[in-house]
Scaffold this active site. Structure first.
Site, short mmCIF file in Angstrom:
data_model
loop_
_atom_site.label_atom_id
_atom_site.label_comp_id
_atom_site.label_asym_id
_atom_site.label_seq_id
_atom_site.Cartn_x
_atom_site.Cartn_y
_atom_site.Cartn_z
N TYR A 87 0.85 -1.19 0.00
CA TYR A 87 0.00 0.00 0.00
C TYR A 87 0.89 1.25 0.00
O TYR A 87 2.09 1.17 0.25
CB TYR A 87 -0.89 -0.02 1.25
N ALA A 188 -17.85 -1.35 -2.34
CA ALA A 188 -18.39 -0.75 -1.12
C ALA A 188 -18.60 0.76 -1.31
O ALA A 188 -19.65 1.30 -0.95
CB ALA A 188 -17.44 -1.01 0.03
N GLY A 278 -8.12 0.68 -8.87
CA GLY A 278 -7.67 0.18 -10.17
C GLY A 278 -7.76 -1.34 -10.23
O GLY A 278 -6.76 -2.01 -10.44
#
Lengths: 369, 369
Positions: A87, A188, A278
């Site tokens: 991340y 979500a 993405g």
């Protein structure tokens, strides 16, 4: 769901100050330290392998500190990616994972004035570490939310609903009757976009990948308030924008590649495409003519950056107030989820890594079970 | 270059009102109509084939009208594309080509107050049709510019210098010491970017395609004020932004494809890439992570749209004032060009269609030759 202090439970509050009212008036109860359970990882890697559960003795809260008992905390894909070390934010190790969750204040330091025992709170900052039963922290790290918001709704409030809220408000001026197009509409955030747009009178054109149970998914999203749901194939040949639906001023993209381009092509002049994911692992491709002659802008949104930039600012308070009201009046609903005990945390990690079902069932640690 | 009325020339002014002062005072001279020469096309296609030269008898100017004698007008690639019918704007046919050029007012209607004989003027709107020797038009269609700007500079002012000016001012706030990166830096707009940045204290990193005479091109651009000139290959391995040069806040792209991506990768967080051309005919590709985690924006700029949106507004006046001052003080220079007589218009069309030389020699019709 209301939550009361479980006096006598394995993690016992240590009240020198917290008091309860008995028939004889205010009465101190005995002071005892809390043993918190927490998840922690000391190296980046496969979450199931690197994350372990530990116990921690918590100190009593100092002047401006509070003790928070976590009630519920979801497992989000970004949590998994953070633990994997892929991340954009790599926390210093060892680290307690969990970016989102709701807690209850169960004790406050002597100088704390804004929060009191029983208040429901959300961490202001990303990366606070919600995957633990209790924490002692500065009162400023937490933000009070109304007590009448459901526990699951509150626990899942700071990432996806906030992302949807800002993407719809910060890039173009949307009015009633305007159109927003989005791909990955069953994500979500996508579900929150649908609900917010329904509440604000904005038409949504929702694009999803074709699948076996497509009719079921279309019915689900329509039930949330989606104006139109199209598969990627249907989008390519749609006549929708030639008839009654105005061209979108805003496109929201969490897929990339060809599908993002297809959404971008439907944008009105001066329209904006905002990318927040993405999933296809393909970049966003923009024709030169769309940029020059159609004045299309291509932007990105990351809720984590917004939260860092706006921590404690009036915009943050206003956002949570707006969203809280929408939970209260029923405009916003909790995501499709499964509550699991904290001890079953591996189930949550595994199933979030291999998202199952069309809405990506959200696993939520229930610290009260 | 000063220009005087050529009384007795083949296109004779028709002065009922224009007067000249003789030793006996104000004296009317004889009224005679103007025969204008103009280029015109009635179908889209190969410019050399579809464009023809015609004569036109011009009427006397009415109340708010003026008569403009064109002095110089360049042939721009966009003019060629418009005649070919492949540009974003398709004028109704028949049409007079030419989007840019400088003229001189040689007669004014009785109600015209803002302009007078001898004023130098530029058309406010794109598509006005500058490829003609004379025109009668509403005074509002023209904007006065200072008379001391060179004819070539004035004739080439409304497209490329204005494009550079707005790309540098309208997307990010640039201060002295900031960096701008641009590809196709030898383009006409690119040369203006270099000069404006030099005047404003902004560092430019200029990317060009490698070629035989690369050293000559580098010297030429450095002479214009380029801080750094790199070939596309040099850009891929440059250490420039690891040392003394701050990462660019702005990238200007007229190429697209891989080179645009390479420029985009060097952008600072929150940076903007503005596309104004697509010479490679490849789209702009943007990694999802650049949009989300680096907050890169991808935008487009089209001077024609800006001119339409701002015709007659104070911003337009301010822009021309700024640019005029820069021509006057020497900060801005005319592009590399070749003046040709209007009768040799086919040479201009042909050579603009097959751009020769590293700076794309600009062909300019000289109506005075």
């Amino acid at each position: 769901m209301a939550f009361g202090l479980k006096i006598g439970a394995c993690f016992m509050p240590y009240f020198g100050r917290i008091s309860r009212v008995s028939s004889t008036g205010i009465q101190l109860i005995r002071c005892q330290s809390i043993v918190a359970e927490k998840l922690v990882y000391s190296e980046y890697g496969d979450p199931v392998k690197v994350v372990r559960q530990e116990k921690e003795n918590l100190p009593a809260p100092k002047d401006n500190e509070i003790v928070v008992k976590m009630l519920a905390a979801p497992v989000n894909p970004a949590d998994i990616n953070t633990i994997q070390g892929v991340y954009a934010i790599k926390p210093p190790l060892p680290s307690i994972p969990g970016n989102e969750g709701v807690g209850e204040v169960i004790n406050v330091g002597s100088k704390v004035t804004d929060l009191k025992t029983g208040d429901r709170v959300l961490p202001r900052a990303n990366g606070w570490g919600t995957w633990r039963t209790h924490a002692v922290c500065d009162a400023k790290e937490m933000m009070k939310i109304p007590g009448d918001i459901g526990t699951v709704e509150a626990a899942t409030m700071t990432v996806n609903p906030c992302t949807a809220y800002h993407m719809l408000r910060d890039f173009v001026n949307l009015s009633k009757g305007n159109t927003v197009i989005q791909n990955g509409a069953n994500s979500a955030a996508g579900q929150n976009v649908i609900q917010l747009c329904r509440a604000w009178g904005i038409t949504t054109v929702n694009v999803v990948r074709n699948r076996d149970n497509i009719d079921e998914l279309k019915a689900f999203l329509t039930g949330l308030g989606a104006s139109y749901v199209l598969t990627e194939e249907e989008l390519r040949t749609t006549e929708l924008f030639k008839t009654s639906v105005p061209k979108p001023k805003l496109a929201l993209n969490c897929v990339g590649g060809k599908n993002a381009l297809e959404c971008l092509r439907h944008l009105d002049k001066g329209g904006v495409m905002v990318t927040y994911g993405g999933m296809s692992r393909e970049p966003v491709t923009v024709p030169t003519s769309a940029l020059i002659f159609k004045d299309i802008s291509v932007r990105g949104f990351w809720m984590t950056r917004w939260s860092i930039d706006h921590a404690g600012m009036p915009e943050q308070t206003e956002m949570f107030k707006d969203l809280s009201n929408m939970y209260t009046d029923g405009s916003l609903k909790a995501p499709v989820h499964k509550l699991i005990p904290f001890s079953s945390y591996k189930e949550g990690l595994e199933n979030t890594m291999t998202v199952k079902g069309f809405t990506g069932l959200k696993y939520i640690f229930d610290f009260q079970s």
